[in-house]
Design a protein around this motif. Structure first.
Motif, PDB file in Angstrom:
ATOM      1  N   MET A  51       0.850  -1.190   0.000  1.00 21.68           N
ATOM      2  CA  MET A  51       0.000   0.000   0.000  1.00 21.68           C
ATOM      3  C   MET A  51       0.885   1.239   0.000  1.00 21.68           C
ATOM      4  SD  MET A  51      -2.691  -1.449   2.845  1.00 21.68           S
ATOM      5  CE  MET A  51      -3.913  -0.165   2.586  1.00 21.68           C
ATOM      6  N   PHE A  52       1.164   1.755  -1.199  1.00 18.92           N
ATOM      7  CA  PHE A  52       2.082   2.877  -1.341  1.00 18.92           C
ATOM      8  C   PHE A  52       1.300   4.140  -1.694  1.00 18.92           C
ATOM      9  CE2 PHE A  52       5.079  -0.349  -0.872  1.00 18.92           C
ATOM     10  CZ  PHE A  52       6.355   0.177  -0.805  1.00 18.92           C
ATOM     11  N   PHE A  53       1.301   5.074  -0.753  1.00 18.37           N
ATOM     12  CA  PHE A  53       0.625   6.349  -0.946  1.00 18.37           C
ATOM     13  C   PHE A  53       1.592   7.426  -1.415  1.00 18.37           C
ATOM     14  CE2 PHE A  53      -1.880   3.831   1.938  1.00 18.37           C
ATOM     15  CZ  PHE A  53      -3.188   4.058   1.532  1.00 18.37           C
ATOM     16  N   GLU A  54       2.833   7.040  -1.643  1.00 16.58           N
ATOM     17  CA  GLU A  54       3.839   7.879  -2.289  1.00 16.58           C
ATOM     18  C   GLU A  54       4.517   7.035  -3.362  1.00 16.58           C
ATOM     19  OE1 GLU A  54       5.422  10.974   1.121  1.00 16.58           O
ATOM     20  OE2 GLU A  54       6.488   9.087   0.883  1.00 16.58           O
ATOM     21  N   ASN A  55       5.057   7.696  -4.371  1.00 12.78           N
ATOM     22  CA  ASN A  55       5.703   6.977  -5.469  1.00 12.78           C
ATOM     23  C   ASN A  55       6.930   6.215  -4.990  1.00 12.78           C
ATOM     24  OD1 ASN A  55       3.819   7.996  -7.243  1.00 12.78           O
ATOM     25  ND2 ASN A  55       5.073   9.727  -7.863  1.00 12.78           N
ATOM     26  N   SER A  56       7.195   5.097  -5.628  1.00 16.70           N
ATOM     27  CA  SER A  56       8.352   4.276  -5.266  1.00 16.70           C
ATOM     28  C   SER A  56       8.701   3.355  -6.424  1.00 16.70           C
ATOM     29  CB  SER A  56       8.039   3.441  -4.024  1.00 16.70           C
ATOM     30  OG  SER A  56       9.068   2.504  -3.780  1.00 16.70           O
ATOM     31  N   THR A  57       9.989   3.166  -6.646  1.00 15.35           N
ATOM     32  CA  THR A  57      10.455   2.136  -7.580  1.00 15.35           C
ATOM     33  C   THR A  57      11.141   1.018  -6.809  1.00 15.35           C
ATOM     34  OG1 THR A  57      10.759   3.744  -9.364  1.00 15.35           O
ATOM     35  CG2 THR A  57      11.899   1.636  -9.586  1.00 15.35           C
ATOM     36  N   ARG A  58      12.282   1.337  -6.151  1.00  9.77           N
ATOM     37  CA  ARG A  58      13.089   0.316  -5.504  1.00  9.77           C
ATOM     38  C   ARG A  58      12.356  -0.398  -4.370  1.00  9.77           C
ATOM     39  NH1 ARG A  58      15.743   3.624  -8.105  1.00  9.77           N
ATOM     40  NH2 ARG A  58      14.494   5.188  -7.040  1.00  9.77           N
ATOM     41  N   ALA A  79      -3.445   3.363  -4.629  1.00  8.66           N
ATOM     42  CA  ALA A  79      -3.964   4.379  -3.703  1.00  8.66           C
ATOM     43  C   ALA A  79      -4.917   5.341  -4.400  1.00  8.66           C
ATOM     44  CB  ALA A  79      -2.806   5.136  -3.065  1.00  8.66           C
ATOM     45  N   SER A  80      -4.646   5.657  -5.667  1.00 13.48           N
ATOM     46  CA  SER A  80      -5.453   6.660  -6.366  1.00 13.48           C
ATOM     47  C   SER A  80      -6.854   6.162  -6.690  1.00 13.48           C
ATOM     48  CB  SER A  80      -4.750   7.093  -7.657  1.00 13.48           C
ATOM     49  OG  SER A  80      -4.674   6.015  -8.584  1.00 13.48           O
ATOM     50  N   THR A  81      -7.066   4.841  -6.692  1.00  8.75           N
ATOM     51  CA  THR A  81      -8.399   4.288  -6.973  1.00  8.75           C
ATOM     52  C   THR A  81      -8.998   3.577  -5.767  1.00  8.75           C
ATOM     53  OG1 THR A  81      -7.427   2.237  -7.835  1.00  8.75           O
ATOM     54  CG2 THR A  81      -7.853   4.001  -9.423  1.00  8.75           C
ATOM     55  N   SER A  82      -8.352   3.718  -4.613  1.00  9.19           N
ATOM     56  CA  SER A  82      -8.852   3.067  -3.403  1.00  9.19           C
ATOM     57  C   SER A  82      -9.923   3.929  -2.738  1.00  9.19           C
ATOM     58  CB  SER A  82      -7.716   2.832  -2.406  1.00  9.19           C
ATOM     59  OG  SER A  82      -7.310   4.058  -1.813  1.00  9.19           O
ATOM     60  N   SER A  83     -10.602   3.357  -1.741  1.00  9.19           N
ATOM     61  CA  SER A  83     -11.647   4.089  -1.031  1.00  9.19           C
ATOM     62  C   SER A  83     -11.102   5.181  -0.115  1.00  9.19           C
ATOM     63  CB  SER A  83     -12.508   3.103  -0.217  1.00  9.19           C
ATOM     64  OG  SER A  83     -13.262   2.279  -1.079  1.00  9.19           O
ATOM     65  N   VAL A  84      -9.786   5.246   0.023  1.00  4.06           N
ATOM     66  CA  VAL A  84      -9.193   6.366   0.756  1.00  4.06           C
ATOM     67  C   VAL A  84      -9.576   7.687   0.086  1.00  4.06           C
ATOM     68  CG1 VAL A  84      -7.007   7.467   1.397  1.00  4.06           C
ATOM     69  CG2 VAL A  84      -7.295   5.006   1.699  1.00  4.06           C
ATOM     70  N   ASP A  92      -9.302   1.775   8.525  1.00  8.51           N
ATOM     71  CA  ASP A  92     -10.377   0.953   7.955  1.00  8.51           C
ATOM     72  C   ASP A  92      -9.938   0.270   6.666  1.00  8.51           C
ATOM     73  OD1 ASP A  92     -12.152   1.474  10.001  1.00  8.51           O
ATOM     74  OD2 ASP A  92     -13.100   3.168   8.988  1.00  8.51           O
ATOM     75  N   THR A  93      -9.079   0.940   5.901  1.00  7.66           N
ATOM     76  CA  THR A  93      -8.560   0.323   4.679  1.00  7.66           C
ATOM     77  C   THR A  93      -7.707  -0.890   5.006  1.00  7.66           C
ATOM     78  OG1 THR A  93      -8.546   2.462   3.538  1.00  7.66           O
ATOM     79  CG2 THR A  93      -7.187   0.721   2.594  1.00  7.66           C
ATOM     80  N   VAL A  94      -6.835  -0.758   6.026  1.00  7.88           N
ATOM     81  CA  VAL A  94      -5.979  -1.880   6.411  1.00  7.88           C
ATOM     82  C   VAL A  94      -6.816  -3.009   7.012  1.00  7.88           C
ATOM     83  CG1 VAL A  94      -4.053  -2.589   7.887  1.00  7.88           C
ATOM     84  CG2 VAL A  94      -3.978  -0.380   6.738  1.00  7.88           C
ATOM     85  N   LYS A  95      -7.819  -2.681   7.831  1.00 13.10           N
ATOM     86  CA  LYS A  95      -8.695  -3.721   8.387  1.00 13.10           C
ATOM     87  C   LYS A  95      -9.466  -4.423   7.277  1.00 13.10           C
ATOM     88  CE  LYS A  95      -9.642  -4.916  11.946  1.00 13.10           C
ATOM     89  NZ  LYS A  95      -9.102  -6.055  12.746  1.00 13.10           N
ATOM     90  N   THR A  96      -9.787  -3.705   6.216  1.00 13.56           N
ATOM     91  CA  THR A  96     -10.486  -4.323   5.076  1.00 13.56           C
ATOM     92  C   THR A  96      -9.617  -5.379   4.427  1.00 13.56           C
ATOM     93  OG1 THR A  96     -11.808  -2.343   4.629  1.00 13.56           O
ATOM     94  CG2 THR A  96     -11.497  -3.881   2.810  1.00 13.56           C
ATOM     95  N   ALA A 102      -5.342 -10.825   3.593  1.00 13.19           N
ATOM     96  CA  ALA A 102      -3.918 -10.505   3.467  1.00 13.19           C
ATOM     97  C   ALA A 102      -3.209 -10.715   4.801  1.00 13.19           C
ATOM     98  CB  ALA A 102      -3.732  -9.065   3.002  1.00 13.19           C
ATOM     99  N   SER A 103      -2.020 -11.293   4.752  1.00 11.05           N
ATOM    100  CA  SER A 103      -1.235 -11.560   5.968  1.00 11.05           C
ATOM    101  C   SER A 103      -0.249 -10.454   6.279  1.00 11.05           C
ATOM    102  CB  SER A 103      -0.464 -12.879   5.809  1.00 11.05           C
ATOM    103  OG  SER A 103      -1.339 -13.961   5.657  1.00 11.05           O
ATOM    104  N   VAL A 104       0.262  -9.780   5.232  1.00  9.80           N
ATOM    105  CA  VAL A 104       1.276  -8.743   5.404  1.00  9.80           C
ATOM    106  C   VAL A 104       0.877  -7.517   4.598  1.00  9.80           C
ATOM    107  CG1 VAL A 104       3.691  -8.096   4.998  1.00  9.80           C
ATOM    108  CG2 VAL A 104       3.135 -10.418   5.760  1.00  9.80           C
ATOM    109  N   ALA A 105       0.963  -6.346   5.229  1.00 12.18           N
ATOM    110  CA  ALA A 105       0.755  -5.083   4.527  1.00 12.18           C
ATOM    111  C   ALA A 105       2.025  -4.255   4.627  1.00 12.18           C
ATOM    112  CB  ALA A 105      -0.419  -4.311   5.119  1.00 12.18           C
ATOM    113  N   VAL A 106       2.634  -3.958   3.486  1.00  8.00           N
ATOM    114  CA  VAL A 106       3.770  -3.044   3.427  1.00  8.00           C
ATOM    115  C   VAL A 106       3.198  -1.673   3.081  1.00  8.00           C
ATOM    116  CG1 VAL A 106       5.959  -2.494   2.320  1.00  8.00           C
ATOM    117  CG2 VAL A 106       5.292  -4.894   2.648  1.00  8.00           C
ATOM    118  N   ILE A 107       3.423  -0.695   3.944  1.00  8.13           N
ATOM    119  CA  ILE A 107       2.764   0.607   3.776  1.00  8.13           C
ATOM    120  C   ILE A 107       3.798   1.723   3.718  1.00  8.13           C
ATOM    121  CG2 ILE A 107       1.077   2.229   4.730  1.00  8.13           C
ATOM    122  CD1 ILE A 107      -0.165  -0.108   6.263  1.00  8.13           C
ATOM    123  N   ARG A 108       3.679   2.561   2.694  1.00  6.14           N
ATOM    124  CA  ARG A 108       4.411   3.828   2.638  1.00  6.14           C
ATOM    125  C   ARG A 108       3.373   4.945   2.652  1.00  6.14           C
ATOM    126  NH1 ARG A 108       9.234   5.395  -1.415  1.00  6.14           N
ATOM    127  NH2 ARG A 108      10.292   4.079   0.125  1.00  6.14           N
TER     128      ARG A 108
END
Length: 322
Positions: A51-58, A79-84, A92-96, A102-108
């Motif tokens: 779940m990346f709310f900022e741009n990232s490549t690496r 993120a741009s098309t999510s319910s956020v 609530d997005t992570v609980k969804t 999902a077992s793991v959420a990587v969030i930026r």
């Protein structure tokens, strides 16, 4: 403390300050084992979401590769098309996505310490911080440590110079803290205005020429124009910055024979680093990127290991009851 016991307690990986020195070394050892060919199917039949709310490549792509290498499947997230965008909270997005399986959420996320709003007894999904605002970047810090450890075999007494946009850099915050804790001597370079009280408590501010002559590791940081004020950007000159603080071959030739040049990337060529320095013999920039996959495999394995231990304990308890 055994490896399995500390891994059981590592439900989330959020900041370097959360990790003990023992845990840092154990994660590095695991990453080095993965690089040497260790295999694991700990993620088989499990789902990860990035779940990346900022741009990232690496960071994003290396987490994706790490997840696939561990047998996980990725749940796609934009993120741009999510319910956020409709006003749904991050919690609530992570609980969804947790409820979906999902077992793991990587969030930026652009908010400093966003994770503090997520961590409670009701949050079962494992959260790995992929970078929060100008706060922490634990996976980048761990891959930097791994790269240094492969080269020198220790941290005690190493001289590390961090040069650039210190105040806006989660990499600077993470690395300055953990390198000092592991015994390195950390100094800083770049604009005086970026050398804040936090860094003054850690080490001195020096010219780039001094740093190149004295340091074992010169760690460059990108100028984060997206975080600078409009006035700062207006007055910023790429040419002036490069002349004062950039790394060119003249300065590389001042460095010790076994010194390392590091950069978390993305690279602003001709701003903090010259083209011919990026892949010179002292540069470890692309090795850092390679190591990022193995470090992120180790991080995912560490948070999932607790689930396996809990399941084993529950099965043993049920067998004892029978």
């Amino acid at each position: 403390m055994s490896l399995l016991i500390w891994r059981k307690t590592m439900k989330h990986i959020l900041s370097m300050s959360q990790l003990s020195n023992e845990e840092v070394y154990s994660l590095m050892d695991s990453a080095i084992d993965f690089k040497a060919g260790k295999e694991s199917d700990i993620g088989l039949d499990k789902f990860a979401i990035n779940m990346f709310f900022e741009n990232s490549t690496r960071t994003k792509t290396s987490f994706q590769v790490a997840e696939m290498k561990l047998g996980m499947k990725e749940v796609m997230f934009d993120a741009s098309t999510s319910s956020v965008t409709k006003g749904e909270s991050l919690y609530d997005t992570v609980k969804t996505v947790e409820s979906i399986g999902a077992s793991v959420a990587v969030i930026r996320h652009p908010e400093d310490k966003y994770y503090e709003k997520l961590i409670n007894d009701n949050m079962k999904i494992h959260i790995i911080n992929g970078g929060d605002g100008t706060g922490q970047h634990p996976s980048q810090s761990l891959l930097d440590l791994m790269t240094i450890y492969e080269h020198f075999g220790h941290f005690e007494g190493l001289k590390v110079g961090i040069v650039g946009d210190l105040s806006h850099s989660r990499v600077a915050h993470s690395n300055a803290e953990i390198l000092t804790r592991l015994g390195a001597d950390v100094s800083f370079g770049g604009l005086d205005s970026w050398y804040t009280e936090e860094f003054k408590e850690i080490g001195p501010h020096m010219s780039v020429d001094e740093l190149c002559q004295e340091m074992d590791i010169v760690m460059l940081l990108r100028v984060q124009h997206e975080r600078l004020s409009s006035e700062e950007n207006k007055n910023f000159s790429k040419e002036d910055y490069f002349n004062k603080y950039g790394l060119d071959m003249r300065r590389v030739n001042m460095m010790k024979s076994d010194a390392m040049i590091m950069h978390p990337a993305p690279i602003n060529r001709g701003v903090e680093i010259a083209d011919d320095v990026v892949e010179c013999n002292k540069s470890y920039i692309f090795q850092q990127m390679q190591n990022g996959v193995f470090v992120r495999m180790a991080m995912i394995e560490a948070v999932l290991e607790g689930d396996n231990i809990d399941n084993k304990i529950n099965k043993e308890r049920q067998a004892a009851i029978r």
